[in-house]
Design an enzyme around this catalytic site. Structure first.
Site, PDB file in Angstrom:
ATOM      1  CE1 TYR A 193      -0.137 -52.769 -15.144  1.00  0.00           C
ATOM      2  CE2 TYR A 193       1.950 -51.695 -15.656  1.00  0.00           C
ATOM      3  CZ  TYR A 193       1.243 -52.833 -15.313  1.00  0.00           C
ATOM      4  OH  TYR A 193       1.904 -54.015 -15.118  1.00  0.00           O
TER       5      TYR A 193
ATOM      6  CB  SER B 191       5.082 -52.976 -13.594  1.00  0.00           C
ATOM      7  OG  SER B 191       5.463 -52.580 -14.891  1.00  0.00           O
TER       8      SER B 191
END
Length: 161
Positions: free
Chosen positions: A129, A116
């Site tokens: 995350y 990501s």
């Protein structure tokens, strides 16, 4: 990575990025989509079943992931943080480990890890995350070096949202 003639295992293939990857690869004539539990024993057993049913498996796409918003400024229940680390980091490590010996015997083997943009530009409300995706980035670099000449390693890094 060759785009046709593959047998592909995609985690998280039921929604968003995974679903679109599965659809596109299926349109090209190569895709397999399955679901697995994320625990060491479950992944090992599931991987053995996948290889038995699909011995031609040559591509693993570690796509499954979860993102939870969190307030890091105070003590909290760490259930969501632990779930993110288990799914986003340990899941790909465990699944790659379970399938690597098989993949190294196949023609044109590939492991794809979905990271990501938040691995590089983290959001303060999604710290765990971002950390899990930064770890996947590092893991992918290490795998790429160790598997050089045996398995192609690709990292997909969707932009930070």
């Amino acid at each position: 990575m060759q785009l046709t003639g593959n047998t592909i295992f995609i985690t998280g293939g039921g929604s968003r990025i995974g679903r679109e990857l599965a659809r596109r690869f299926n349109d090209l004539g190569s895709a397999d989509r399955s679901r697995a539990q994320n625990g060491p024993a479950a992944i090992s057993t599931f991987s053995q079943q996948v290889v038995k049913q699909h011995p031609e498996l040559n591509v693993l796409i570690n796509n499954a992931g979860i993102m939870r918003y969190e307030d890091l400024s105070k003590a909290r229940d760490l259930h969501d943080a632990e779930a993110q680390i288990t799914t986003n980091l340990l899941g790909p490590i465990r699944l790659t480990n379970a399938l690597i010996n098989h993949l190294t015997t196949r023609a044109n083997p590939v492991v794809v890890n979905v990271s990501s943009g938040l691995a590089f530009v983290p959001r303060s409300d999604a710290g765990t995350y971002g950390a899990s995706k930064a770890a996947i980035h590092s893991y992918t670099l290490s795998l790429r070096e160790q598997l050089k000449g045996q398995v192609k390693l690709i990292e997909i890094t969707p932009p930070a949202a």
